[in-house]
Design a protein around this motif. Structure first.
Motif, mmCIF file in Angstrom:
data_model
loop_
_atom_site.group_PDB
_atom_site.id
_atom_site.type_symbol
_atom_site.label_atom_id
_atom_site.label_comp_id
_atom_site.label_asym_id
_atom_site.label_seq_id
_atom_site.Cartn_x
_atom_site.Cartn_y
_atom_site.Cartn_z
ATOM 1 N N GLU A 178 0.607 -1.334 -0.060
ATOM 2 C CA GLU A 178 0.147 -0.127 -0.014
ATOM 3 C C GLU A 178 0.902 1.310 0.030
ATOM 4 O O GLU A 178 1.744 1.420 0.903
ATOM 5 C CB GLU A 178 -0.866 0.011 1.315
ATOM 6 C CG GLU A 178 -1.790 1.222 1.443
ATOM 7 C CD GLU A 178 -3.041 0.893 0.298
ATOM 8 O OE1 GLU A 178 -3.488 -0.127 0.485
ATOM 9 O OE2 GLU A 178 -3.473 2.016 -0.076
ATOM 10 N N TYR A 179 0.673 2.101 -1.021
ATOM 11 C CA TYR A 179 1.541 3.145 -1.107
ATOM 12 C C TYR A 179 1.627 4.228 0.274
ATOM 13 O O TYR A 179 0.410 4.485 0.595
ATOM 14 C CB TYR A 179 1.251 4.121 -2.183
ATOM 15 C CG TYR A 179 2.377 5.179 -2.344
ATOM 16 C CD1 TYR A 179 3.562 4.948 -2.767
ATOM 17 C CD2 TYR A 179 1.788 6.563 -2.307
ATOM 18 C CE1 TYR A 179 4.339 6.045 -2.945
ATOM 19 C CE2 TYR A 179 2.895 7.599 -2.301
ATOM 20 C CZ TYR A 179 3.910 7.222 -2.603
ATOM 21 O OH TYR A 179 4.899 8.389 -2.546
ATOM 22 N N CYS A 180 2.754 4.150 0.843
ATOM 23 C CA CYS A 180 2.593 4.738 2.244
ATOM 24 C C CYS A 180 3.796 5.753 2.254
ATOM 25 O O CYS A 180 4.179 6.322 3.229
ATOM 26 C CB CYS A 180 3.136 3.633 3.262
ATOM 27 S SG CYS A 180 4.294 2.680 2.950
ATOM 28 N N GLY A 181 4.190 6.486 1.099
ATOM 29 C CA GLY A 181 5.204 7.620 1.174
ATOM 30 C C GLY A 181 6.418 7.067 0.426
ATOM 31 O O GLY A 181 6.649 6.313 -0.162
ATOM 32 N N LYS A 237 9.433 6.100 0.690
ATOM 33 C CA LYS A 237 10.310 4.879 0.725
ATOM 34 C C LYS A 237 9.403 3.671 0.633
ATOM 35 O O LYS A 237 9.832 2.745 1.242
ATOM 36 C CB LYS A 237 11.168 5.276 1.539
ATOM 37 C CG LYS A 237 12.333 5.926 1.674
ATOM 38 C CD LYS A 237 13.378 6.065 2.440
ATOM 39 C CE LYS A 237 14.123 7.303 2.308
ATOM 40 N NZ LYS A 237 14.903 7.786 3.588
ATOM 41 N N HIS A 238 8.111 4.072 0.314
ATOM 42 C CA HIS A 238 7.173 2.616 0.189
ATOM 43 C C HIS A 238 7.927 1.534 -0.728
ATOM 44 O O HIS A 238 7.784 0.526 0.219
ATOM 45 C CB HIS A 238 6.052 3.190 -0.346
ATOM 46 C CG HIS A 238 5.307 1.960 -0.845
ATOM 47 N ND1 HIS A 238 4.469 1.075 -0.280
ATOM 48 C CD2 HIS A 238 5.065 1.672 -2.344
ATOM 49 C CE1 HIS A 238 4.033 0.134 -1.093
ATOM 50 N NE2 HIS A 238 4.372 0.569 -2.370
ATOM 51 N N ALA A 239 8.529 2.005 -1.607
ATOM 52 C CA ALA A 239 9.238 0.667 -2.260
ATOM 53 C C ALA A 239 9.911 0.040 -1.699
ATOM 54 O O ALA A 239 10.337 -1.209 -1.748
ATOM 55 C CB ALA A 239 9.705 1.322 -3.667
ATOM 56 N N GLY A 240 10.725 0.622 -0.693
ATOM 57 C CA GLY A 240 11.653 -0.074 0.265
ATOM 58 C C GLY A 240 11.245 -0.671 1.620
ATOM 59 O O GLY A 240 12.188 -1.232 2.265
ATOM 60 N N MET A 241 9.981 -0.672 1.743
ATOM 61 C CA MET A 241 9.490 -0.998 2.871
ATOM 62 C C MET A 241 9.089 -2.577 2.807
ATOM 63 O O MET A 241 8.131 -2.890 2.401
ATOM 64 C CB MET A 241 8.159 -0.298 3.421
ATOM 65 C CG MET A 241 7.527 -0.906 4.660
ATOM 66 S SD MET A 241 6.224 0.054 5.196
ATOM 67 C CE MET A 241 5.492 -0.936 6.379
ATOM 68 N N GLY A 242 10.121 -3.536 2.949
ATOM 69 C CA GLY A 242 10.050 -4.803 2.724
ATOM 70 C C GLY A 242 11.047 -5.728 3.116
ATOM 71 O O GLY A 242 12.103 -5.193 3.775
HETATM 72 CU CU1 CUA Z 1 4.157 1.020 1.652
HETATM 73 CU CU2 CUA Z 1 3.990 0.800 4.072
#
Ligand code: CUA
Length: 332
Positions: free
Chosen positions: A181-184, A186-191
């Protein structure tokens, strides 16, 4: 099933096969009807094309049988999707009894996990193979979404409430974990990665360093640090309800509403105590909004869930309110 098609991730959980079978069924229905309809459109366009300038179409009669057929058959097909889909949905949303508890918090931009034995990790999650894991998820800021494609588990994590999901890994290995879920920025790095280990290996991992004690221990410390124990006593004499054994029970509120005490209700009672007050008690509890982190809340809840009702006095279950509840139910 999808080994030769690389767009499908591994099937590494007990529900992965069910989700894929349902998806395949939906794709098959869509493909079948798309081809059928497109084929008929082309066929009829050619067959009933206008052959001369003066041609007028013949009058058509209605056919009840035909109308019934094309109403009832799609209805039955839609119902199979509905019944099958809900059954998979309920499976995904109902953790089996005896599942192992892990707590997770999403925040910009990382996943933090805490095991019942006290281990904490960030953007990594170690779990044993062949064991159901019940995840309690919360967000510290915005909406995130916990997503492990190989498990076919995707669960939005919404600030202000808990989301419970579960999975049982079936194959040891390393699987991608995402925020979906797009969250800002650095969303893409949240994993990160979920490590599925053999039970023995997992035990070795568990015996590695723990920091800050188990959630129950950390919660117990918070419970006394925040002086919760001055009102929530072990006996009915406290100014607040007895908490031992209260989780999972149905309790009558001042408003007459009956509430099943779960993580969400306890959380609300800590942050917004006036929202739903247990019948027979006064709304004197102060709010703890801003004083406890999401992790602290989860620890407190883990502690409250761990409290066993005292059996010898027989007076601990949830105080007077609990007994009112059961008579209320009967009288209604
Ligand atoms: Cu996207 Cu947390």
């Amino acid at each position: 099933m999808f080994k030769s098609i690389p767009i499908f991730p591994d099937q590494a959980s007990t529900i992965a096969g069910q989700v894929d079978a349902l998806l395949l069924y939906l794709v098959a229905i869509s493909v079948f009807f798309s081809i059928l309809i497109a084929g008929l459109v082309i066929y009829f366009a050619v067959k009933y094309r206008r052959r001369s300038e003066n041609e007028t179409p013949r009058a058509t009669k209605q056919s009840l049988a035909l109308e019934l057929t094309w109403t009832i058959i799609p209805f039955l097909i839609a119902m199979t999707v509905f019944v099958w889909g809900s059954s998979v949905y309920f499976t995904i949303n109902r953790p089996p009894a005896g599942a192992m508890d892990i707590y997770g918090v999403g925040k910009q931009w990382m996943w933090k996990f805490q095991h019942a034995t006290g281990q904490r990790e960030i953007n990594e999650l170690h779990v044993p193979v062949g064991r159901a894991v019940r995840l309690t998820l919360a967000s510290e800021d915005v909406i995130h979404s916990f997503f492990v494609p190989a498990f076919r588990v995707k669960s939005d994590v919404i600030p202000g409430r808990y989301r419970i999901t579960w999975f049982e890994a079936t194959k040891p290995g390393k699987y991608h974990l995402f925020c979906a879920e797009y969250c800002g920025t650095k969303h893409a790095g949240m994993g990160g990665w979920v490590y599925v280990m053999e039970p023995a290996e997992y035990q070795v991992w568990l015996s590695g360093g723990t920091t800050g004690g188990s959630p129950v221990e950390a919660g117990q410390k918070l419970f006394s640090d925040l002086s919760c124990n001055t009102c929530h006593k072990e006996t009915k004499e406290g100014r607040g309800p007895v908490l031992a054994g209260i989780v999972g029970t149905e309790v009558l509120m001042q408003s007459g509403e009956k509430v099943t005490v779960d993580e969400t209700y306890i959380r609300e009672s800590i942050l917004n105590p006036q929202a739903r007050i247990v019948a027979g008690y006064q709304g004197i509890m102060p709010t703890y909004q801003g004083q406890i982190s999401e992790e602290g809340l989860m620890n407190l809840i883990a502690y409250i869930k761990s409290l066993e009702p005292k059996k010898d006095t027989g007076a601990t279950q949830a105080g007077p309110a609990q007994k009112q509840t059961s008579s209320e139910v009967k009288s209604k």
